[in-house]
Design an enzyme around this catalytic site. Structure first.
Site, PDB file in Angstrom:
ATOM      1  N   SER A  49       0.855  -1.177   0.000  1.00  0.00           N
ATOM      2  CA  SER A  49       0.000   0.000   0.000  1.00  0.00           C
ATOM      3  C   SER A  49       0.898   1.235   0.000  1.00  0.00           C
ATOM      4  O   SER A  49       1.892   1.302   0.741  1.00  0.00           O
ATOM      5  CB  SER A  49      -0.925  -0.034   1.223  1.00  0.00           C
ATOM      6  OG  SER A  49      -1.898   0.992   1.103  1.00  0.00           O
ATOM      7  N   GLU A  50       0.556   2.188  -0.855  1.00  0.00           N
ATOM      8  CA  GLU A  50       1.467   3.265  -1.236  1.00  0.00           C
ATOM      9  C   GLU A  50       2.077   4.064  -0.092  1.00  0.00           C
ATOM     10  O   GLU A  50       3.199   4.539  -0.180  1.00  0.00           O
ATOM     11  CB  GLU A  50       0.739   4.231  -2.186  1.00  0.00           C
ATOM     12  CG  GLU A  50      -0.496   4.865  -1.550  1.00  0.00           C
ATOM     13  CD  GLU A  50      -1.308   5.692  -2.545  1.00  0.00           C
ATOM     14  OE1 GLU A  50      -1.203   5.471  -3.757  1.00  0.00           O
ATOM     15  OE2 GLU A  50      -2.052   6.587  -2.079  1.00  0.00           O
ATOM     16  N   GLN A  51       1.326   4.237   0.995  1.00  0.00           N
ATOM     17  CA  GLN A  51       1.801   5.103   2.073  1.00  0.00           C
ATOM     18  C   GLN A  51       2.865   4.421   2.939  1.00  0.00           C
ATOM     19  O   GLN A  51       3.294   5.002   3.929  1.00  0.00           O
ATOM     20  CB  GLN A  51       0.631   5.606   2.920  1.00  0.00           C
ATOM     21  CG  GLN A  51       0.001   4.579   3.831  1.00  0.00           C
ATOM     22  CD  GLN A  51      -0.852   3.565   3.084  1.00  0.00           C
ATOM     23  OE1 GLN A  51      -0.939   3.575   1.859  1.00  0.00           O
ATOM     24  NE2 GLN A  51      -1.448   2.668   3.820  1.00  0.00           N
ATOM     25  N   SER A  91       8.756   3.558  -0.182  1.00  0.00           N
ATOM     26  CA  SER A  91       7.569   2.855  -0.665  1.00  0.00           C
ATOM     27  C   SER A  91       7.443   3.013  -2.183  1.00  0.00           C
ATOM     28  O   SER A  91       7.139   2.061  -2.898  1.00  0.00           O
ATOM     29  CB  SER A  91       6.332   3.399   0.039  1.00  0.00           C
ATOM     30  OG  SER A  91       5.176   2.798  -0.483  1.00  0.00           O
TER      31      SER A  91
END
Lengths: 222, 220, 222, 220
Positions: A49-51, A91
């Site tokens: 997940s990007e964060q 990330s």
């Protein structure tokens, strides 16, 4: 024969069959997040997940929710054993550096050569990019999950995008409620058709010319 | 079940081909993946382009590979350490080429390679022989040169602990180039002191997430 | 009066007086590493070492040596409480990103405008850069510690470098065995002179013209 | 003795000037330094250039600053979240400018700003409106655009624990932009849940070394 477009769940279920154990997967919002409901629970998949979450688990129950552990939609989630946290630059190093195996994204339009539009509605002032552009260029395989046609019945698979571009030449395969279409150097290859539909009907709902796969078959929705 | 653990260094490096580019972690002897380096020596791959901060001492580490003419080019920041006589000899004989790179630029070029950043402008090296032939541009009054990403076909790294997903933690300054090389290697092979269960490493303290690691082998 | 050039220890001691509590300091090999012997033991200084150690302590005793905890010269060292480890890219982010307050470096030559040569002897095939170029451009203040003249008695402070360049316009102050010289936009300012020497003698050992500081004084070596 | 701990959020942000560029950590509400943001609101600085992944919800976080016309420009990846009506209104009224930046590019530009990398070439955004006016170049057949470093006069960040040297650890995905913003802020101010003794944080697990942090304040 029953001629019905696939439901969102059926599209998600079809995409789930593409995933291999160990794949590192990024799921966009909409149909994509449903995919994780249809993978084998005996197999290990790693959700990014990007964060900065690698090894994201399911949505958190109220009692386990931590406002600092969220998914890209800012909903509380869990972390699986083996998961880890990174800062945003690391990330996206995972993303841009080709370390994500599969991204499953929503789509507004996909062009003949695999250009993707999914971040901004045409002729609207503000749009939000978030991680969309990075993920579209970064994942090794990009699967787009969307309805085959727009609200007016017009094609979303087009010769040339007229929506704002997310990324060029990035889509591997398009999974719609009518078909599975692979983007190849020679053009769009129709691989699978929803039960009850004909190749002609899919072509009619698609702007560019489709190449029929020699192994053209029905989408298995069981 | 995901399992990146290999049974031996030999198996882990078996498919390294002649002409590969290999990133070698370590700063001097700290964080150096000795065992997979020696396994590579026994495996015999040659014409290797090696990326390593140092050229090895005596016949240790990659100096062993250099001594046996396995390395045809070295990208390195500090090739003239005392006891690096093997590299010096082979360099003077024309057996190995050198690309000399400032240490910070070397680390950043490798990180860039792992992060999908294809090139960057840095002030390091402006006005020096490092700048020769490179694009030069000013940003906010700061003169910079353009440096390109370094990517490896393989990265050979050393960590302290791993799990079968390839998550890694390091030991002290044995960390050095290893995490960025893990990112930049197409096939990253980690030599570790200990293999632990998945979930045992603290998610807040994992330095290299498994996504960057393809193979793990326990130091014997 | 006794006219004797400063010892290496005396140069180091003089430089130590420039340091302020809390400074983040990178010490080069040679005279620079001696500086830490002369700072106040009651004050906290943070030593950065290029391979990813922040808060480096003294050399390790044999019983506490860990081959994975070394300084830039690969000697076993210790870590002080509050210290931490970084990977090489983050370590040089500290350097290049102007997070190091003071770098104390050896020098082969320094030019009138603060160019530094310290990584490679002229006309020698191989040289080692290591972190020298990054540190010279990155530290907020760069102090050079060196003998005033070379083995043949020729000046090491020159109009223009003829040794291979480490970095341009980077030196703040030069500390030699004869003088303390500040690099300013107007030129080199002679601030302090070793006991027993005259400004004329220092000028004679220096190629570019020195500007005499209005506060010109003797180097305190007590 | 080094002591970066301030007694209150007010003191820690007292010298922020009109027209400053401020980096605001946080991803939605995760890792958001609420208290120093509200202290800044009370302090009154205006004409701020804000760098923040999101524009805040309702009147929370930086949405409060936007609502009171303190922010004249926002660099942001996702300004259209539901409940971001404050930003949308002020944007439509021409009270706040927007530079829209892909999230990965935003994170990398900030890291570059903190690492002394003045610009870099990335494949993200090629062929999109993000590429307009930017230099485009191919590396190894990969088309890229040139993106420049972002630096802050201040960085407002949120961490879990700090010591008086400014060493920081974070909580879960509350980490997000905070560590790179710490690097890129000239004056980095960390709001933390807990202050511990120097030496208490594990040197292997410190995410942001104190060298990147100038001020620390405990959340009240």
């Amino acid at each position: 024969m029953d001629k019905r477009r696939l439901t969102r769940e059926q599209i998600a279920k079809r995409i789930a069959k593409e995933l291999r154990e160990g794949d590192v997967i990024n799921l966009g919002i909409g149909i994509p997040v449903l995919v994780s409901n249809f993978v084998s629970p005996e197999s290990e998949y790693i959700y990014h997940s990007e964060q900065g979450v690698l090894g994201m688990g399911s949505l958190a129950e109220p009692h386990e929710a931590d406002p600092d552990l969220v998914n890209a939609s800012k909903e509380p989630v869990t972390l699986v054993p083996g998961g880890s946290f990174s800062h945003s630059a690391d990330s996206f190093a995972m993303v841009r550096g080709k370390h994500i195996d599969v991204a499953i994204l929503g789509g507004m339009q996909v062009s003949e050569n695999g250009d993707l539009a999914n971040w901004k509605v045409k002729d609207v002032g503000l749009g939000g990019i978030g991680g969309a552009m990075d993920i579209a260029i970064g994942a090794k395989s990009v699967y787009v999950a969307m309805t085959h046609t727009n609200k007016d019945g017009g094609p979303k698979i087009v010769k040339k995008l007229d929506y704002p571009v997310t990324a060029l030449n990035c889509v591997s395969t398009i999974f719609t409620d009518m078909a599975v279409i692979e983007v190849t150097r020679d053009g769009l290859v129709l691989k699978e058709i929803a039960p009850g539909f004909t190749a002609e009907e899919v072509q009619k709902a698609t702007e560019p010319k489709l190449i029929l796969s020699p192994n053209l078959k029905e989408i298995a929705i069981s | 079940m995901i399992n990146k653990v290999f049974n031996s260094a030999e198996e882990a490096i078996a498919d390294v081909w002649d002409g590969s580019t290999i990133l070698f972690g370590g700063f001097g002897g700290a964080g150096l993946p000795y065992e997979i380096i020696y396994a590579l020596y026994r495996q015999g791959a040659k014409e290797i382009t090696a990326v390593s901060n140092n050229p090895g001492y005596h016949e240790e580490g990659i100096a062993k590979l250099i001594a046996h003419d396995r390395i045809s080019k070295l990208l390195c920041s500090f090739p003239v350490q005392k006891d690096s006589y093997v590299f010096r000899e082979k360099f003077n004989q024309g057996k190995v080429d050198l690309e000399l790179i400032p240490q910070g630029t070397l680390a950043e070029r490798i990180r860039a390679g792992g992060a999908g950043i294809e090139a960057f402008y840095t002030p390091t090296g402006v006005g020096t022989e490092i700048a020769e032939g490179k694009d030069e541009q000013e940003f906010d009054g700061i003169p910079c040169i353009l440096e390109k990403a370094i990517k490896g076909d393989f990265a050979f790294i050393k960590a302290k602990k791993a799990d079968r997903w390839g998550n890694l933690v390091y030991n002290k300054s044995g960390r050095n180039f290893n995490p960025v090389m893990a990112m930049a290697g197409k096939i990253t092979i980690a030599e570790v002191d200990e293999i632990v269960e998945v979930g045992e490493l603290d998610p807040e303290s994992i330095v290299t997430p498994g996504v960057f690691v393809q193979r793990v082998v326990k130091r014997s």
